[in-house]
Enzyme design. Structure first.
Site, PDB file in Angstrom:
ATOM      1  N   ARG A  29      -6.012   5.116   9.800  1.00 42.85           N
ATOM      2  CA  ARG A  29      -5.901   5.022   8.352  1.00 42.85           C
ATOM      3  C   ARG A  29      -6.363   6.274   7.611  1.00 42.85           C
ATOM      4  O   ARG A  29      -5.576   6.911   6.925  1.00 42.85           O
ATOM      5  CB  ARG A  29      -6.698   3.808   7.835  1.00 42.85           C
ATOM      6  CG  ARG A  29      -6.531   3.591   6.339  1.00 42.85           C
ATOM      7  CD  ARG A  29      -7.345   2.421   5.830  1.00 42.85           C
ATOM      8  NE  ARG A  29      -6.950   1.159   6.422  1.00 42.85           N
ATOM      9  CZ  ARG A  29      -7.560  -0.004   6.170  1.00 42.85           C
ATOM     10  NH1 ARG A  29      -8.604  -0.022   5.353  1.00 42.85           N
ATOM     11  NH2 ARG A  29      -7.153  -1.112   6.719  1.00 42.85           N
ATOM     12  N   HIS A  75       4.608  -0.086   8.248  1.00 42.91           N
ATOM     13  CA  HIS A  75       3.246  -0.092   7.689  1.00 42.91           C
ATOM     14  C   HIS A  75       3.025  -1.351   6.853  1.00 42.91           C
ATOM     15  O   HIS A  75       3.231  -1.343   5.639  1.00 42.91           O
ATOM     16  CB  HIS A  75       3.080   1.163   6.814  1.00 42.91           C
ATOM     17  CG  HIS A  75       1.657   1.512   6.509  1.00 42.91           C
ATOM     18  ND1 HIS A  75       0.807   2.060   7.429  1.00 42.91           N
ATOM     19  CD2 HIS A  75       0.931   1.411   5.360  1.00 42.91           C
ATOM     20  CE1 HIS A  75      -0.378   2.285   6.887  1.00 42.91           C
ATOM     21  NE2 HIS A  75      -0.321   1.900   5.620  1.00 42.91           N
ATOM     22  N   TYR A 119      11.254   3.228 -10.981  1.00 40.84           N
ATOM     23  CA  TYR A 119      11.787   4.236 -11.892  1.00 40.84           C
ATOM     24  C   TYR A 119      11.948   5.604 -11.244  1.00 40.84           C
ATOM     25  O   TYR A 119      12.757   6.406 -11.687  1.00 40.84           O
ATOM     26  CB  TYR A 119      10.865   4.388 -13.111  1.00 40.84           C
ATOM     27  CG  TYR A 119      10.752   3.136 -13.937  1.00 40.84           C
ATOM     28  CD1 TYR A 119      11.875   2.563 -14.531  1.00 40.84           C
ATOM     29  CD2 TYR A 119       9.515   2.513 -14.114  1.00 40.84           C
ATOM     30  CE1 TYR A 119      11.771   1.409 -15.289  1.00 40.84           C
ATOM     31  CE2 TYR A 119       9.399   1.354 -14.874  1.00 40.84           C
ATOM     32  CZ  TYR A 119      10.533   0.803 -15.452  1.00 40.84           C
ATOM     33  OH  TYR A 119      10.432  -0.335 -16.187  1.00 40.84           O
TER      34      TYR A 119
END
Length: 806
Positions: A29, A75, A119
């Protein structure tokens, strides 16, 4: 089947589970791999975009699509964490070379959040292709994804040293990493040099890698810190903003900041500077403006007229993020475990990875070239006996039978037979025979080259060097950060922090202190000072708010108090007690104070003396300290003894002498040259040879035009001129100034040096106060006891004598 229930200590269970969790977040991680410089989530984002064709030469694709692919296939974490990681890969103020190009709002250096993933649009950058290049040539190991439905790479081929180029930051359990970005051309040059000379030292590598090269530019100070970091993995440098001073038409100056330190929030920085201006913590700033636009970063700090821009900048460096410390902590995953690594270790690990990648790619290419060569040889053989082959195929029952006949009759292999039966008719032209021959020759050359690379380690290294050189040539960019060898010491002028203002500073006998504006002082009048009953003014000075007050206590300590930090109180109001401002003992009192504007004059000294006859002289510069508002040692004082005098003077004043008076009327006067200069933590030297049960009442400086006013315990005052005193040497008994009486002998309670400008005196008792004119006390001879002024039976016991001017 019976359930098996285990009985285990809680600490063992928690320890085991947390250990597994820690291992996961360290390896999977928060920390980057030393080989490709990527954390797992970053690697999965790039691999997902690459495998779905979202590359730099294609159109942009919605970010939400990529985030969905990453979560769904690789993931299984929150979409926000994946999108945040993806956005960071596109931010050119975080990465030296962005790995993702993004259309739309991808955040800002002001720490504004990016637009929602629905967006924005994204695709891989051209440079990130170099991280993924040759991924499909078995160059790295693949492992099953979280649900075993597909494979993902453990590491990317990474054709350039991404860990150093883009840096990394992260925190995991027990480990953290802070690796700064570097200049791509410098890192590749150092890598090439290290290939040629594996025994190079870090210092030699630093000829090529000058230091960090932050995407936000700035000035990096501290070569020693960089070298330490490159040698050990840990080090510290200072990063400061890049600024210029511009002169405006009205004569004012403005500081223009064009680059700020790495990872500093510009909006918060501008706000902090403006707060310092608004709170008047820094004098001289008129306005702070953020004028950043599409042409680049620009913070404008407009100054008042005649203000030193350098001083303002130094204050801002010290008190804002215009200058920050950057601490290297170069931790990366190496061989499956976290490791603190220096510059050479990182490059070595990267080179080992490249040797492995190029070797595997070469073997892959060789295998495919040999396979194709085998097919080409089969086709060429078939074309040489084309009529027989055609006849054999026509006579065959089906494709399988045709392949078996070809193998049995002409000795073709299974693979060659497959290629022959799949041969298209147009390939049977004369042209194609020539093309096959040319392909055969090219393959032969390629196989020879690939075999040479695998057999000769130097040839393999040359391949790595050529590819790195090509990347350097294509993607090199000029250095943004300037490297300076030394960390510059920041000196802040008081004028920047404190407005210059003349004020009155007062201290009373009971320890009440204050500063008062001249306006309040002049409006009230000197006699209207706010005092407690039976308290009196010990000292009143006109000082500047930029001065430092040195206050001396009876316990041999001194207090360094900036005048501007004293409470600003009106003249008619009571001041604040010293114990409320600084931590002094209950039985500790301030005996005197001085205001100092400069500590660097070596001729300025402080003389301190004790009740039992010790005296010492120290330079004023030794009293300079950064520990304000705390008691510090001024003189070592023995138990039962106490300091009774502290005098600041200039040794250039050779007309002054030291004079002492004792309780029993002894006097000793000697020149300043009798006193050696010593440090603060000393007891000094003997000032006078005291008789039994005698003690010093006064030690002061006296000039040839001065006189001494003496008060005895019986209410008498005596004044003697300097001429009566006899200049001698230090540590003698001295002369007697009182006429000895058999009954009720006079003893000196207090004494003061009268300068020509002094006009009045004030006697203080435990019950009353008496004022008189100094010239009414006539000068007397050595062996007299003076004139009775007050009757102690009604006036009370005399406690102090003070002088003032009308």
């Amino acid at each position: 089947m019976a359930e098996v229930i285990q009985s285990l200590p809680l600490e063992d269970v928690i320890g085991d589970r947390f250990g597994r969790y820690s291992k996961y977040i360290i390896q999977e991680r928060a920390l980057p791999d030393v080989r490709d410089g990527l954390k797992p989530v970053q690697r999965r984002i790039l691999y997902s975009m690459f495998s779905s064709g979202n590359t730099y030469d294609k159109n942009f694709r919605k970010s939400a699509k990529t985030v969905g692919d990453v979560i769904g296939h690789l993931h299984p974490h929150g979409d926000t964490s994946v999108y945040d990681a993806m956005v960071r890969l596109s931010q050119d103020w975080k990465l030296r070379h962005v790995l993702v190009e993004m259309h739309g709002n991808n955040g800002s250096i002001d720490n504004d959040p990016p637009a929602a993933m629905r967006y924005t649009e994204a695709k891989l950058s051209q440079l990130s292709e170099q991280l993924l290049r040759d991924l499909n040539k078995e160059t790295v190991d693949f492992v099953p994804n979280y649900d075993d439905t597909q494979m993902e790479p453990m590491v990317l081929p990474a054709r350039f040293p991404n860990l150093l180029v883009n840096g990394s930051t992260g925190i995991s359990a027990g480990y953290a990493t802070d690796i700064p970005p570097h200049n791509l051309a410098e890192v590749i040059t150092a890598t090439l040099k290290l290939i040629d000379r594996p025994d190079m030292t870090v210092k030699q590598l630093m000829k090529y890698v000058k230091g960090p090269d932050f995407p936000t530019g700035g000035i990096v100070q501290g070569i020693d810190g960089i070298q330490k970091a490159y040698e050990t993995g840990k080090g510290k440098v200072m990063v400061r903003a890049k600024s210029d001073v511009e002169t405006l038409r009205n004569g004012r100056q403005q500081i223009v900041v064009t680059e700020i330190p790495y990872e500093v929030n510009k909006g918060a920085l501008v706000k902090k500077i403006d707060e310092l201006r608004a709170d008047k913590k820094v004098e001289g700033i008129v306005e702070v403006r953020d004028e950043t636009d599409r042409s680049g970063l620009r913070i404008t700090i407009e100054l008042k007229k005649d203000i030193n821009a350098t001083s303002i900048l130094n204050y801002l460096y010290k008190n804002t993020d215009l200058q920050v410390a950057y601490n290297f902590n170069m931790v990366a995953i190496s061989e499956g475990r976290p490791k603190l690594m220096g510059l050479k270790a990182i490059i070595d690990s990267y080179l080992n990875h490249q040797i492995d990648v190029v070797s595997r790619r070469t073997r892959y290419d060789l295998k495919h070239a040999e396979s194709r060569m085998h097919i080409v040889e089969g086709l060429m053989k078939a074309l040489s006996v084309l009529d027989e082959v055609i006849a054999l195929i026509r006579e065959s029952k089906n494709k399988r039978d045709a392949k078996e006949n070809l193998v049995d009759t002409f000795g073709f292999t299974e693979e060659q037979a497959e290629a022959i039966v799949m041969l298209q008719l147009y390939r049977l032209t004369n042209t194609d025979i020539v093309a096959l021959q040319e392909e055969h020759d090219a393959l032969a050359q390629k196989i020879q080259t690939l075999q040479h690379i695998l057999e000769d380690h130097d040839a393999l290294l040359e391949v790595i060097k050529d590819e790195l050189t090509e990347i350097k040539k294509q993607f090199k960019a000029p250095r943004l950060s300037i490297i300076e060898a030394q960390i510059e010491e920041i000196k802040i002028d008081k004028e920047v922090i404190v407005p210059s203002e003349v004020v009155m500073m007062s201290l009373t006998r009971e320890g009440y202190i204050k500063r008062t504006s001249l306006r309040s002082f002049n409006a009230s009048g000197k006699d209207e000072m706010g005092l407690k009953e039976k308290d009196n003014v010990l000292k009143l000075l006109e000082v500047n708010t930029q001065d430092t007050a040195l206050l001396f206590t009876n316990k041999g300590r001194y207090l360094s108090v900036p005048v501007h930090k004293l409470p600003d109180i009106k003249w008619k109001e009571l001041g604040q007690h010293m114990s409320q401002i600084v931590p002094i003992d209950e039985d500790e009192i301030v005996i005197d104070f001085y205001a100092v504007s400069q500590f660097n004059d070596e001729q300025e000294v402080v003389i301190t003396a004790t009740r039992y006859g010790m005296v010492k002289m120290s330079t004023l510069s030794s009293y300079k300290t950064a520990r304000h508002m705390k008691p510090l040692v001024a003189m070592k004082v023995k138990e039962q003894d106490e300091v009774i005098a502290a005098i600041q003077m200039n040794t250039a004043d050779i007309e002054k002498y030291i004079t002492l008076l004792t309780h029993k009327g002894m006097s000793l006067t000697y020149p300043l040259t009798e006193l050696p200069i010593t440090g603060l933590r000393t007891s000094g030297v003997k000032a006078i040879n005291l008789k039994d049960e005698d003690y010093v009442v006064m030690l002061d400086l006296i000039g040839k035009d001065d006189s001494i006013l003496i008060a005895t315990q019986r209410g008498a005052l005596k004044r003697i001129h300097f001429d009566v005193l006899q200049v001698a040497k230090r540590a003698q008994r001295g002369i007697t100034l009182l006429k000895e009486l058999k009954r009720q002998p006079h003893r000196i309670i207090a004494a003061r040096i009268c300068r020509p400008e002094d006009t009045n005196y004030q006697l203080i008792s435990d019950q009353d106060t008496y004022h008189g004119q100094i010239n009414k006390i006539h000068l007397s001879e050595q062996y007299t006891n003076g004139t009775f002024v007050v009757d102690t039976a009604t006036f009370g016991n005399i406690q102090g004598l003070f002088l003032y001017r009308q």
